[in-house]
Design an enzyme around this catalytic site. Structure first.
Site, PDB file in Angstrom:
ATOM      1  N   LYS A  14       0.862  -1.174   0.000  1.00  0.00           N
ATOM      2  CA  LYS A  14       0.000   0.000   0.000  1.00  0.00           C
ATOM      3  C   LYS A  14       0.899   1.225   0.000  1.00  0.00           C
ATOM      4  O   LYS A  14       1.727   1.407   0.894  1.00  0.00           O
ATOM      5  CB  LYS A  14      -0.879  -0.012   1.238  1.00  0.00           C
ATOM      6  CG  LYS A  14      -1.835   1.149   1.283  1.00  0.00           C
ATOM      7  CD  LYS A  14      -2.837   0.951   2.387  1.00  0.00           C
ATOM      8  CE  LYS A  14      -3.851   2.059   2.379  1.00  0.00           C
ATOM      9  NZ  LYS A  14      -4.830   1.872   3.453  1.00  0.00           N
ATOM     10  N   LYS A  68      -2.068  -1.510  -3.969  1.00  0.00           N
ATOM     11  CA  LYS A  68      -2.980  -0.383  -3.836  1.00  0.00           C
ATOM     12  C   LYS A  68      -2.190   0.914  -3.820  1.00  0.00           C
ATOM     13  O   LYS A  68      -1.211   0.985  -3.067  1.00  0.00           O
ATOM     14  CB  LYS A  68      -3.751  -0.549  -2.528  1.00  0.00           C
ATOM     15  CG  LYS A  68      -4.688   0.582  -2.175  1.00  0.00           C
ATOM     16  CD  LYS A  68      -5.296   0.327  -0.824  1.00  0.00           C
ATOM     17  CE  LYS A  68      -6.245   1.446  -0.478  1.00  0.00           C
ATOM     18  NZ  LYS A  68      -6.856   1.270   0.831  1.00  0.00           N
TER      19      LYS A  68
HETATM   20  C1  PBG Z   1      -6.940   3.285   5.166  1.00  0.00           C
HETATM   21  C2  PBG Z   1      -7.615   3.067   3.867  1.00  0.00           C
HETATM   22  C3  PBG Z   1      -7.403   3.804   2.706  1.00  0.00           C
HETATM   23  C4  PBG Z   1      -8.264   3.332   1.735  1.00  0.00           C
HETATM   24  C5  PBG Z   1      -8.974   2.253   2.298  1.00  0.00           C
HETATM   25  N1  PBG Z   1      -8.559   2.114   3.632  1.00  0.00           N
HETATM   26  C6  PBG Z   1      -6.394   4.858   2.426  1.00  0.00           C
HETATM   27  C7  PBG Z   1      -6.324   6.007   3.317  1.00  0.00           C
HETATM   28  O1  PBG Z   1      -7.326   6.594   3.718  1.00  0.00           O
HETATM   29  O2  PBG Z   1      -5.196   6.382   3.618  1.00  0.00           O
HETATM   30  C8  PBG Z   1      -8.390   3.887   0.355  1.00  0.00           C
HETATM   31  C9  PBG Z   1      -9.441   3.312  -0.530  1.00  0.00           C
HETATM   32  C10 PBG Z   1      -9.753   4.182  -1.689  1.00  0.00           C
HETATM   33  O3  PBG Z   1      -9.162   5.253  -1.899  1.00  0.00           O
HETATM   34  O4  PBG Z   1     -10.649   3.786  -2.446  1.00  0.00           O
HETATM   35  N2  PBG Z   1      -6.751   2.159   5.921  1.00  0.00           N
END
Ligand code: PBG
Length: 343
Positions: A213, A267
């Site tokens: 991520k 991601k």
């Molecule tokens: C954090 C989380 C994020 C997303 C899902 N869980 C990133 C964040 O806020 O830093 C992003 C999903 C998306 O952008 O569709 N645990």
């Protein structure tokens, strides 16, 4: 001598001399031959649909930066889950937006068996047992600061967060989650979750690691959706991967697999196709991409302006994940694609 074998004006050589008779356009000539040699396909089996759940009844709130995506109360989420299962979508991933009064420094509400995520899992699994439910064990929707970990003196403390995340995973499994997908990027979380699940009799609950991520600008609309946009101070660079790095992503994935991850996720998605290909080649594990909120918003916004054909861009972007080596994609387009593939 036909037209194509005439000596070219510039080179004095014919195209057939140049290509030695190899003409790649031959197989592109007709629809039937293009279909015959098509290497990758997108099917409904590739789709995981992320949804946003909220308290209340018959509530549906539009998310401004994600046109067509809604926060839904559990009753509506169940109806959507039924529809998704009917379309053949294999699994949902759920994310909450809880009242500010329920958020605190340590995200303790994540441990509440009756929080909106756990109630949603119970309701969905009761009504639509054939659909997979994936829950995120990260703390960010539950903390008062929007970070994925416990914040002390300006530092996201790793080990204490891991304890909390592992405990949350057990609660989520106990409420029916099929897959735990921790998105917090703390060191050791996968091993701790696996041990905690096993110790509580959840050997069959799988772990999809958000292994790679990246610290990314593409999460903006999601933070609006879960209500962390206004809370978050600073960035997440002390725990997410620097988006300049690729070897580090391999090390993260390797570590998560050693700790017991069943599946890997990359991601965001489209800007990281190189990472997907590397992980698939390196580990040959089930590999997923999260086409995140900002990617969704870009396609929707350009389409709304008439700048691109939204439907074709959606399909092209999703097929690109397959080509890069993905087994499936988390995408807000899931129901749209499923409907399109069916028709
Ligand atoms: C954090 C989380 C994020 C997303 C899902 N869980 C990133 C964040 O806020 O830093 C992003 C999903 C998306 O952008 O569709 N645990």
């Amino acid at each position: 001598m036909n037209r194509h074998t005439l000596p070219g004006k510039a080179t004095g050589r014919s195209v057939d001399e140049i290509t030695q008779g190899r003409r790649l356009r031959r197989m592109r000539k007709a629809d039937w031959s293009r279909r015959l040699v098509q290497e990758n396909r997108l099917t409904v089996d590739d789709l995981i649909w992320p949804i946003f759940v909220i308290d209340g009844e018959n509530r549906r709130e539009e998310i401004a930066a994600m046109p067509g995506v809604y926060r839904m109360s559990i009753d509506l989420a169940v109806r959507e889950a039924e529809r998704a299962a009917g379309l053949g979508i294999p699994a949902l991933a759920t994310f909450p937006n809880v009242d500010l009064s329920l958020r605190d420094q340590t995200g303790s509400h994540i441990l509440d068996a009756d929080n909106v995520i756990n109630r949603a899992t119970r309701a969905i699994k009761a009504a639509v047992p054939q659909i997979g439910v994936i829950t995120d064990a990260a703390l960010d929707p539950f903390t008062s600061h929007g970070h994925d970990g416990i914040l002390r003196d300006g530092i996201i403390v790793n080990d204490e967060t891991v304890d909390q995340v592992a405990a949350a995973a057990v609660v989520q499994a106990r409420n029916g989650a099929d897959i735990i997908a921790p998105s917090d990027m703390m060191d050791g979380r996968i091993g701790a979750i696996r041990e905690a699940l096993d110790a509580n009799g959840f050997q069959d609950v799988a772990i999809m690691s958000y292994a790679t991520k990246f610290a990314s600008a593409f999460y903006g609309p999601y933070r609006e959706a879960v209500g962390t946009a206004g809370l978050l101070k600073g960035d997440k660079k002390t725990y997410y991967i620097d988006h300049a790095n690729s070897d580090e992503a391999v090390r993260e994935a390797e570590q998560d697999l050693a700790e017991g991850a069943d599946m890997l996720m990359v991601k965001p998605g489209l800007p990281y196709l190189d990472i997907i290909r590397r992980l698939k080649d390196e580990f040959a594990m089930p590999t997923f991409a999260y086409q995140v909120s900002g990617e969704y918003a870009m396609i929707r916004a350009a389409a709304a302006n008439g700048w691109i054909d939204g439907e074709r861009a959606m399909l092209e972007s999703l097929l690109a994940f397959k080509r890069a080596g993905c087994d499936g994609i988390l995408t807000y387009f899931a129901p749209d694609v499923a409907r399109l593939l069916k028709s």
